[in-house]
Design a protein around this motif. Structure first.
Motif, short mmCIF file in Angstrom:
data_model
loop_
_atom_site.label_atom_id
_atom_site.label_comp_id
_atom_site.label_asym_id
_atom_site.label_seq_id
_atom_site.Cartn_x
_atom_site.Cartn_y
_atom_site.Cartn_z
N ARG A 1 -3.76 -3.16 -24.83
CA ARG A 1 -4.97 -3.25 -25.64
C ARG A 1 -4.99 -4.56 -26.44
NH1 ARG A 1 -9.03 0.10 -26.57
NH2 ARG A 1 -10.11 0.00 -28.57
N SER B 1 -9.50 -2.74 -32.55
CA SER B 1 -10.38 -1.61 -32.81
C SER B 1 -11.77 -2.15 -33.11
CB SER B 1 -9.86 -0.78 -33.98
OG SER B 1 -9.77 -1.58 -35.13
N GLY C 1 -11.97 2.15 -22.66
CA GLY C 1 -11.26 3.38 -22.34
C GLY C 1 -11.53 3.89 -20.95
N LYS C 2 -11.96 3.03 -20.04
CA LYS C 2 -12.28 3.47 -18.68
C LYS C 2 -11.07 3.47 -17.76
CE LYS C 2 -17.07 2.05 -18.73
NZ LYS C 2 -18.09 1.18 -18.14
N GLY D 1 -6.46 3.14 -17.60
CA GLY D 1 -5.24 3.25 -18.38
C GLY D 1 -4.27 2.13 -18.18
#
Length: 112
Positions: free
Chosen positions: A51, A63, A103-104, A106
């Motif tokens: 991320r 974020s 978030g599509k 991993g």
């Protein structure tokens, strides 16, 4: 007679030099501050995108709202799209970063 004339010219030259120096110093102090950090990340890509790496690629924080991710993705893809002379590899990494931030996916789903 030449001595007072030369003395006057030397004083005038020193005054003009001092005036120029003061003005240059004031202009130097009045200029806007410049950033002292590098704008671009110099490291290579990791084998599995994190991320943090996705945020660095898109130029975002880790974020952030989904609409900001889409906006950043669009901005970066305009600069790196393969149809406009960009790299297929970079375009796939930018798409992977967008998917990870939304978030599509991993992990690394890149074809490269």
């Amino acid at each position: 007679m030449a001595t007072p004339l030369l003395t006057g010219l030397a004083i005038a030259a020193a005054a003009y030099a001092g005036r120029y120096g003061i003005r240059a110093w004031q202009a130097f102090k009045a200029r806007p501050p410049t950033a002292r950090v590098r704008r671009f990340y110099e490291g290579g890509f990791q084998s599995t995108m994190t991320r943090r790496e996705a945020a660095l690629i898109l130029g975002l924080r880790e974020s952030v709202a989904a609409d900001k991710v889409r906006e950043a993705h669009r901005r970066v893809m305009v600069a790196n799209h393969p149809d406009a002379g960009g790299s297929h590899y970079l375009a796939s990494k930018v798409n992977e970063a967008k998917d990870l931030m939304l978030g599509k996916t991993g992990g690394s789903q890149s074809a490269f």
